[in-house]
Design an enzyme around this catalytic site. Structure first.
Site, short mmCIF file in Angstrom:
data_model
loop_
_atom_site.label_atom_id
_atom_site.label_comp_id
_atom_site.label_asym_id
_atom_site.label_seq_id
_atom_site.Cartn_x
_atom_site.Cartn_y
_atom_site.Cartn_z
N LYS A 237 -8.48 0.55 8.30
CA LYS A 237 -7.50 -0.13 7.45
C LYS A 237 -6.95 -1.34 8.18
O LYS A 237 -6.39 -1.23 9.26
CB LYS A 237 -6.36 0.84 7.10
CG LYS A 237 -5.22 0.21 6.31
CD LYS A 237 -4.09 1.22 6.10
CE LYS A 237 -2.84 0.55 5.56
NZ LYS A 237 -1.70 1.50 5.46
N ASP A 242 2.51 -5.29 5.76
CA ASP A 242 2.72 -4.58 4.49
C ASP A 242 4.18 -4.70 4.08
O ASP A 242 5.05 -4.01 4.61
CB ASP A 242 2.32 -3.12 4.63
CG ASP A 242 2.50 -2.36 3.33
OD1 ASP A 242 2.59 -3.01 2.27
OD2 ASP A 242 2.55 -1.12 3.37
N LYS A 249 9.33 -2.55 0.34
CA LYS A 249 9.90 -1.65 1.33
C LYS A 249 11.33 -2.09 1.68
O LYS A 249 11.66 -3.28 1.64
CB LYS A 249 9.07 -1.67 2.62
CG LYS A 249 7.69 -1.08 2.54
CD LYS A 249 6.99 -1.20 3.88
CE LYS A 249 5.58 -0.67 3.85
NZ LYS A 249 5.51 0.79 3.76
N ASP A 260 0.35 -2.08 10.71
CA ASP A 260 -0.38 -1.46 9.61
C ASP A 260 -1.86 -1.81 9.62
O ASP A 260 -2.61 -1.36 8.78
CB ASP A 260 0.25 -1.84 8.26
CG ASP A 260 0.12 -0.72 7.24
OD1 ASP A 260 -0.09 0.44 7.65
OD2 ASP A 260 0.25 -1.00 6.03
N ASP A 319 2.96 0.10 -2.87
CA ASP A 319 3.10 0.37 -1.43
C ASP A 319 2.09 1.40 -0.95
O ASP A 319 2.04 1.73 0.22
CB ASP A 319 4.53 0.83 -1.12
CG ASP A 319 4.85 0.76 0.36
OD1 ASP A 319 4.16 0.01 1.08
OD2 ASP A 319 5.79 1.44 0.81
N GLU A 321 -1.07 0.77 -0.87
CA GLU A 321 -2.15 -0.21 -0.95
C GLU A 321 -3.30 0.07 0.00
O GLU A 321 -4.44 -0.32 -0.24
CB GLU A 321 -1.61 -1.62 -0.70
CG GLU A 321 -1.46 -2.03 0.76
CD GLU A 321 -0.51 -1.16 1.57
OE1 GLU A 321 -0.75 -1.00 2.78
OE2 GLU A 321 0.47 -0.64 1.01
N ARG A 323 -4.91 2.77 0.77
CA ARG A 323 -5.99 3.59 0.21
C ARG A 323 -6.83 2.81 -0.80
O ARG A 323 -7.99 3.11 -1.01
CB ARG A 323 -5.41 4.86 -0.41
CG ARG A 323 -4.50 4.63 -1.60
CD ARG A 323 -3.62 5.83 -1.90
NE ARG A 323 -2.59 5.98 -0.88
CZ ARG A 323 -1.65 6.94 -0.91
NH1 ARG A 323 -1.64 7.82 -1.90
NH2 ARG A 323 -0.74 7.02 0.04
#
Length: 470
Positions: A237, A242, A249, A260, A319, A321, A323
């Site tokens: 990933k 993010d 967030k 992230d 949020d 995102e 996956r």
């Protein structure tokens, strides 16, 4: 760029591990159960000094024994044989100089002494005007497997460097640059699909997540090795920052989101180990690299996205995102029917709530693969905990208008439902394992400073090396 870091792993090993031993100060490792026996063989003056110093061989503690003319004669070191990180206490506690371990060690202990010493000397000083600390030096332990030490330290430090770099200097383009530098250094091939080309080549979910940023999304695709060798594919990933997207967030949850892209850093580091060791596999690394931002063209809650596999996904939460981009990358990795498919991702807070920052969560429907990884983790002292792919929770991802939702409406089992989502994009016959990692040390410990941290790659490297011996 991260390859401009002052302290890369090879530099650390070269500077703080040495061949010179003629004037090195001996380090005597002692356990609490052996200290009395050891003292019985020493002079009364030494015993008195040790007693006056309060040294009882507690793990990580040292006692400096003076010699003639005020020089340091020996260092007593409290060692916990069950905790290999004990070796990492030494550099910060010793005065500058050259040291050697006076006790013969087996190969595993010698490796850990060298690795722990080296990682304790890691410093991320790219943005500091002052020079980093000048650490003491260790003579290579005689039994240490030097190539293994170097590739381990190099990989750990690569993760740290990439994760510690602020997002302003580690966006999708810079992450691709780090991958390109690795490919150039190791003889790999790299291809990058950027921006709207993602739509043309069939990666709509990666494009949807990354399109709101001024920094174009991309898929980074690296390959090494003989095309006819067993296929090992790593997916990481690469969300370089993010914000949460339109489901924004809060400040406290957004603060650490430079990390992230930790999954991407991990697969690059693991790849570096596999290639350096010349493990006979066809290695492929896929990194979907995006920034999840907010703008007029950001993807929205309850949008329905297409994916490379052909499944449609209703967006329950922008949020969730990571996956979504992994779905496209996993589908591409699975297309080749690899002998092993591994993904690593800083995916859910639920995994951290369940297992804390130190324990990566592992999910796999393949019991043989999971057993092999757990055995390798135990050997490598690289802790992992397996969590279940509980099929009954798949219903929590049902959508009324699409094939699947990317997020459950319930607060329960978030790490499991995320793993179940990813499983939809992998064929049942593919040996697949998913790691939900933190990639960060929230507090400093010897050898593990606060900041970016590698998790599970030593275990995965050992498992792959065992399955595919030279």
């Amino acid at each position: 760029m991260p390859n401009e870091q002052t302290h890369q792993a090879e530099h650390i090993v070269r500077e703080y591990l040495t061949e010179e031993s003629t004037t090195a100060i001996p380090i005597v490792p002692l356990s609490r159960g052996f200290i009395k026996e050891w003292l019985a063989g020493e002079s009364a003056d030494v015993a008195a000094w040790v007693e006056a110093s309060g040294f009882t061989a507690e793990a990580g503690h040292i006692c400096l024994l003076p010699g003639a003319n005020g020089r340091l004669d020996r260092v007593l070191f409290g060692r916990d044989e069950d905790d290999p990180w004990t070796w990492a206490h030494l550099p910060a506690k010793l005065p500058k100089g050259v040291y050697r371990i006076a006790t013969a060690l087996d190969a595993a202990d010698a490796d850990w002494a060298a690795v722990g010493w080296s990682l304790a000397c890691y410093q991320f000083i790219r943005y500091q005007s002052r020079k980093g600390r000048d650490w003491p030096t260790l003579v290579w332990p005689a039994a240490a497997r030097r190539d293994q030490v170097v590739l381990t330290v190099e990989a750990q430090c690569l993760v740290r460097d990439l994760v510690n770099t602020p997002s302003a200097d580690m966006g999708p383009e810079e992450l691709a640059g780090a991958a390109s530098a690795l490919a150039l250094r190791t003889g790999g091939q790299i291809r990058t699909i950027v921006g709207d080309d993602l739509l043309q080549e069939g990666y709509p979910a990666i494009h949807a997540v990354g399109r709101a940023s001024t920094r174009a999304p991309r898929l980074i695709d690296l390959k090494w090795g003989d095309e006819n060798a067993p296929k090992v594919t790593l997916v990481g990933k690469g969300v370089c920052f993010d914000s949460g997207g339109l489901d924004l967030k809060g400040a406290s949850n957004m603060k650490l989101m430079k990390k992230d892209m930790g999954g991407a850093a991990h697969v690059l580091a693991l790849a570096s180990m596999i290639v350096a060791a010349k493990i006979p596999v066809r290695l492929r690394v896929l990194i979907p690299a995006v920034e999840n931002s907010v703008s007029g063209n950001a993807f929205r809650p309850l949008d329905v996205l297409s994916t490379r596999k052909g499944l449609t996904v209703e967006v329950g939460n922008t949020d969730a995102e990571g996956r979504l981009i992994l779905a496209d990358a996993l589908a591409e990795g699975d297309r080749e029917k690899p002998d092993l498919l591994i993904d690593l991702a800083t995916l859910t807070g639920a995994a951290r709530t369940a297992l804390g920052p130190d324990l990566p969560a592992m999910f796999s429907p393949n019991d043989e693969l999971a057993t092999d990884i757990l055995a390798a983790a135990d050997d490598a002292k690289d802790p992992i905990w397996r969590l279940p792919l509980w099929k009954n929770y798949r219903r929590l991802l049902d959508s009324k208008i699409a094939d699947i939702n990317n997020a459950s409406d319930t607060a329960y089992a978030g790490a499991i439902t995320a793993a179940l989502f990813l499983q939809e994009f992998v064929s049942p016959a593919t040996p697949w394992v998913h790691f939900d990692i933190f990639a960060w040390n929230p507090t400093a410990r010897p050898g593990r400073p606060e900041g970016g941290e590698a998790m599970a790659i030593r275990a995965l490297y050992r498992m792959i090396a065992h399955r595919h011996p030279l």
